[in-house]
Write an enzyme that holds these catalytic residues in place. Structure first.
Site, PDB file in Angstrom:
ATOM      1  N   HIS A   1       2.710   0.209 -13.410  1.00 26.38           N
ATOM      2  CA  HIS A   1       3.578  -0.208 -12.135  1.00 26.38           C
ATOM      3  C   HIS A   1       3.114  -1.577 -11.895  1.00 26.38           C
ATOM      4  O   HIS A   1       1.901  -2.192 -11.621  1.00 26.38           O
ATOM      5  CB  HIS A   1       3.131   0.665 -11.038  1.00 26.38           C
TER       6      HIS A   1
ATOM      7  N   ASP B   1       8.534   9.855   0.858  1.00 26.22           N
ATOM      8  CA  ASP B   1       8.405   8.266   0.820  1.00 26.22           C
ATOM      9  C   ASP B   1       9.908   7.870   0.819  1.00 26.22           C
ATOM     10  O   ASP B   1       9.875   6.840   1.463  1.00 26.22           O
ATOM     11  CB  ASP B   1       7.740   7.940  -0.553  1.00 26.22           C
TER      12      ASP B   1
ATOM     13  N   ARG C   1      10.568   2.478   7.843  1.00 23.77           N
ATOM     14  CA  ARG C   1       9.609   1.590   7.889  1.00 23.77           C
ATOM     15  C   ARG C   1      10.395   0.053   7.921  1.00 23.77           C
ATOM     16  O   ARG C   1      10.013  -0.743   8.461  1.00 23.77           O
ATOM     17  CB  ARG C   1       8.541   1.600   6.677  1.00 23.77           C
TER      18      ARG C   1
ATOM     19  N   SER D   1       2.974   4.951  -0.346  1.00 24.10           N
ATOM     20  CA  SER D   1       4.362   4.781  -0.942  1.00 24.10           C
ATOM     21  C   SER D   1       4.157   4.615  -2.440  1.00 24.10           C
ATOM     22  O   SER D   1       4.720   5.398  -2.911  1.00 24.10           O
ATOM     23  CB  SER D   1       4.726   3.722   0.002  1.00 24.10           C
TER      24      SER D   1
ATOM     25  N   LYS E   1       4.465   8.156  -5.695  1.00 22.17           N
ATOM     26  CA  LYS E   1       5.497   8.272  -6.500  1.00 22.17           C
ATOM     27  C   LYS E   1       5.011   8.257  -7.970  1.00 22.17           C
ATOM     28  O   LYS E   1       5.235   8.726  -8.941  1.00 22.17           O
ATOM     29  CB  LYS E   1       6.574   6.988  -6.369  1.00 22.17           C
TER      30      LYS E   1
HETATM   31  N1  URA Z   1       6.852  -0.440  -2.982  1.00 20.77           N
HETATM   32  C1  URA Z   1       6.895   0.792  -2.505  1.00 20.77           C
HETATM   33  O1  URA Z   1       7.313   1.683  -3.374  1.00 20.77           O
HETATM   34  N2  URA Z   1       6.511   1.050  -1.366  1.00 20.77           N
HETATM   35  C2  URA Z   1       6.297   0.138  -0.482  1.00 20.77           C
HETATM   36  O2  URA Z   1       5.797   0.617   0.734  1.00 20.77           O
HETATM   37  C3  URA Z   1       6.248  -1.154  -0.869  1.00 20.77           C
HETATM   38  C4  URA Z   1       6.635  -1.522  -2.222  1.00 20.77           C
END
Ligand code: URA
Length: 450
Positions: free
Chosen positions: A86, A165, A172, A187, A191
């Protein structure tokens, strides 16, 4: 149904710097996903967390609760260890494209769920959609089949993964609570953990084009992400990498796919190759450790079989650069693109119009600001200002020079590409670079966090 907690009590606990219990966290995330906790209540809780933080136990539980709001993918029955990467996102960051097939070419399964771009950073799916016929949306069964047959898939994350999320991120965004390390880390990791990978390598960027510009903040994020991954039983490491200047020489969808293919053909810009190989090495090492300690089977083998350790040792000894040079990573790329309806031999789109930006003086390029190039590419049509916007496959910026290169007055520094030439002027305005005396070489990979 009566609820075991009251959202007001949960908010008050965090507002008063208290510690949330596991049961409170599980409930508040679940009740928010069900619509029982109202948006304004979650907004207040997010702000309380922004101000008063989550301790490591709270953070691990919060992440698990977000993960448990949706489905978990599981590839433990496939014949090989799994590993994923990631990136926190940057300008010209096309690394996933060569990396996934490269790692798969060593027998490691790479389930790479990706997103679309927003703002100045590009999205992997937007880049791949520049390939005629390529399809981002796969069912879970199609994904599993492709992983079993080819070993790598890059596709769109389904709506079933971490739905809490998706809701919380949108909230947010409009309540000034995006820029908060525990909320960002939970977050991202909810995922990634839902993808069901045994190993995860994070590319956490710092610098002008990065989500976290500041080095120390990026390091704190990397450390937090690695701790969450390890707590969840995923072998996780991170590299802190420089995003002061764009990666490679291209920014824009089809332009970046061309550069990724050059890397897969054994060429390509040095920085893209360096980072691809470094991340691949991390993924192979993590996968190798998993094979050795967890007995994750190699193709055709089962946990405990003696050849398993041989495979672990073999993986740890591999030089990823070899499979860029010998065509093995390219073979996986071609199969991976074809499996998703793409034609790996098709001519990629070019924009209808180009313009150049030239140097007004001679000297050395001392800096090319990544954020400015990302904004220019977006203005040319390569990215989105709003989620609903469409992107131009051929649009973007080609860098003819990089920091440290010598330049003569009148020489081309940037080439701008777009289907909508009226956008050239605004794109030019965004670009920010400097010419001066020869600069010190900069470091691409600053630190490893494990
Ligand atoms: N990327 C994400 O997936 N979540 C965040 O909160 C910030 C960047």
């Amino acid at each position: 149904m009566s609820e075991p907690f009251d959202a007001v009590d949960v908010i008050q606990t965090k507002r008063d710097k208290g510690t949330l219990s596991d049961a409170q966290i599980d409930w508040v995330i679940d009740a928010y996903t069900r619509g029982v906790v109202a948006e304004e209540q979650m907004a207040a809780l997010a702000m309380a967390i922004f101000l008063n933080d989550l301790n490591p136990d709270e953070l691990n539980r919060w992440t698990a609760a977000m993960l448990n709001s949706g489905e978990h993918l599981n590839y433990s029955d496939l014949p090989g260890p799994t590993a994923d990467k990631h990136s926190t996102g940057g300008v010209g960051d096309k690394i996933t494209l060569p990396l996934a097939p490269l790692v798969a070419s060593f027998g490691v399964i790479v389930p790479q769920l990706s997103g679309r771009g927003l703002g100045h950073t590009g999205g992997t799916l937007d880049k791949l959609e520049a390939i005629p016929g390529w399809r981002a949306a796969l069912t879970n069964d199609e994904m599993r089949h492709q992983l079993a047959e080819i070993g790598a898939v890059i596709c769109q994350a389904g709506s079933g993964l971490a739905p809490a999320d998706r809701k919380l991120y949108a909230l947010r965004d409009v309540t000034a609570t995006v820029d908060c390390i525990p909320l960002i880390a939970s977050s991202i990791m909810s995922k990634k953990l839902a993808e069901g990978t045994d190993a995860l390598v994070l590319d956490v960027k710092y610098g002008s084009g990065a989500f976290m510009r500041d080095y120390d903040k990026a390091k704190e994020l990397a450390t937090t992400l690695v701790a969450i991954g390890k707590d969840a039983g995923v072998n996780t490491t991170a590299l802190l990498t420089n995003m002061e200047t764009p990666l490679g020489l291209t920014v824009g969808n089809a332009l970046e796919v061309r550069e990724a293919v050059e890397v897969l053909a054994g060429g390509g810009p040095e920085d893209v190759v360096e980072l691809t190989v470094a991340l691949a090495r991390e993924m192979l090492e993590c996968a190798s450790e998993n094979v050795a300690t967890m007995g994750v089977p190699a193709a055709g083998l089962h946990p405990g079989e003696s050849k398993t350790n041989k495979f672990a040792m073999w993986l740890a000894e591999q030089d990823p650069a070899e499979n860029l040079k010998n065509g093995k990573a390219m073979d996986v790329w071609r199969s991976m693109i074809a499996a998703q309806g793409g034609n790996p031999d098709a001519e990629l789109p070019w924009a209808k119009a180009t313009e150049t930006v030239t140097a007004s003086e001679s000297g050395y390029i001392t800096q090319i600001d990544a954020l400015s190039v990302g904004i220019a590419a977006r203005r040319l049509g390569a990215g989105r200002a709003r989620k609903e916007d469409s992107v131009q496959a051929g649009a973007g910026v080609v860098l003819h020079k990089k920091p440290g290169d010598k330049v003569k007055a009148g020489e081309v520094i940037f080439e701008l590409h777009t289907d909508t030439p009226e956008k050239f002027a605004r794109a030019r305005e965004a670009l920010n670079w400097e010419i001066g005396p020869k600069p010190e070489p900069s470091t691409l990979i600053a630190e490893r966090i494990a």
